[in-house]
Design a protein around this motif. Structure first.
Motif, short mmCIF file in Angstrom:
data_model
loop_
_atom_site.label_atom_id
_atom_site.label_comp_id
_atom_site.label_asym_id
_atom_site.label_seq_id
_atom_site.Cartn_x
_atom_site.Cartn_y
_atom_site.Cartn_z
N LYS A 84 0.92 -1.52 0.21
CA LYS A 84 0.09 -0.37 0.12
C LYS A 84 0.95 0.90 -0.18
O LYS A 84 1.56 1.62 0.92
CB LYS A 84 -0.62 -0.17 0.86
CG LYS A 84 -1.67 1.31 1.50
CD LYS A 84 -3.18 1.32 2.30
CE LYS A 84 -4.42 2.26 2.64
NZ LYS A 84 -4.65 2.07 3.23
N THR A 86 1.81 5.68 0.44
CA THR A 86 1.04 6.59 1.20
C THR A 86 0.80 7.39 0.43
O THR A 86 -0.45 8.00 1.68
CB THR A 86 2.81 7.06 1.46
OG1 THR A 86 3.07 8.23 0.48
CG2 THR A 86 4.11 6.63 2.17
N GLU A 87 0.13 7.00 -0.68
CA GLU A 87 -0.73 7.79 -0.93
C GLU A 87 -2.66 6.69 -0.97
O GLU A 87 -3.76 7.81 -1.38
CB GLU A 87 -0.62 8.08 -2.26
CG GLU A 87 0.33 9.22 -2.63
CD GLU A 87 0.67 9.14 -3.86
OE1 GLU A 87 -0.09 8.41 -4.67
OE2 GLU A 87 1.71 10.64 -4.85
N GLY A 88 -2.16 5.47 -0.03
CA GLY A 88 -3.44 4.88 -0.45
C GLY A 88 -3.69 3.73 -1.87
O GLY A 88 -4.86 3.00 -1.05
N LYS A 89 -2.67 4.33 -2.90
CA LYS A 89 -3.18 3.57 -3.55
C LYS A 89 -2.20 1.21 -3.51
O LYS A 89 -1.69 1.25 -2.63
CB LYS A 89 -2.79 3.91 -4.82
CG LYS A 89 -3.20 4.70 -5.72
CD LYS A 89 -2.58 5.03 -7.04
CE LYS A 89 -3.38 6.01 -7.53
NZ LYS A 89 -2.58 6.51 -8.59
#
Length: 134
Positions: A84, A86-89
């Motif tokens: 995952k 750090t931008e949530g992708k």
């Protein structure tokens, strides 16, 4: 000259048992340790350059898929892991691990999927699995 025999395309190479003296757990642990060391050296996140977005990604390991671990050649193995950003992708990375005289080493890493969308698939040609663009 005829082409190499081809099987159906696959998301990942098929699972086979690793070679003599190499276990599925050893290969998975090699990848986990590699990611942990890289993360510690680079500010707490695993770093990989994404050639599609032209930027480095800061990733956290979610899971190494022991069910997607395969023997590629006599002494080379493949394992898939979920990360995952750090931008949530979500990213699916493919790790290649080579065995040499009992030592396992990560030799190649590629981004297989971004948010579930594959960037390539696999095809077996002449008994060797190869990446093909999607």
């Amino acid at each position: 000259m005829p082409e190499h025999p081809k099987k159906e395309h696959s998301e990942h190479p098929t699972r086979e048992h690793p070679g003599k003296g190499v276990s599925l757990d050893n290969i998975a642990k090699t990848v986990e340790d590699f990611v942990k060391t890289d993360s510690q050296l680079k500010g707490g996140h695993f770093s990989i350059y994404d050639p599609v977005s032209n930027k480095p990604l800061a990733l956290d390991l979610e899971k190494v898929h022991k069910d997607r671990l395969s023997k590629i050649t006599e002494n080379e193995y493949f394992v898939c892991a979920d990360f995952k950003s750090t931008e949530g992708k979500m990213y699916d990375l493919d790790f290649f691990v080579k065995e040499d005289k009992g030592n396992l080493k990560v030799t190649e890493i590629s981004i297989h999927k971004e948010e579930g969308k594959p960037r390539y698939n696999w095809v077996e040609e002449g008994g060797i699995w190869k990446k093909i663009p999607t």
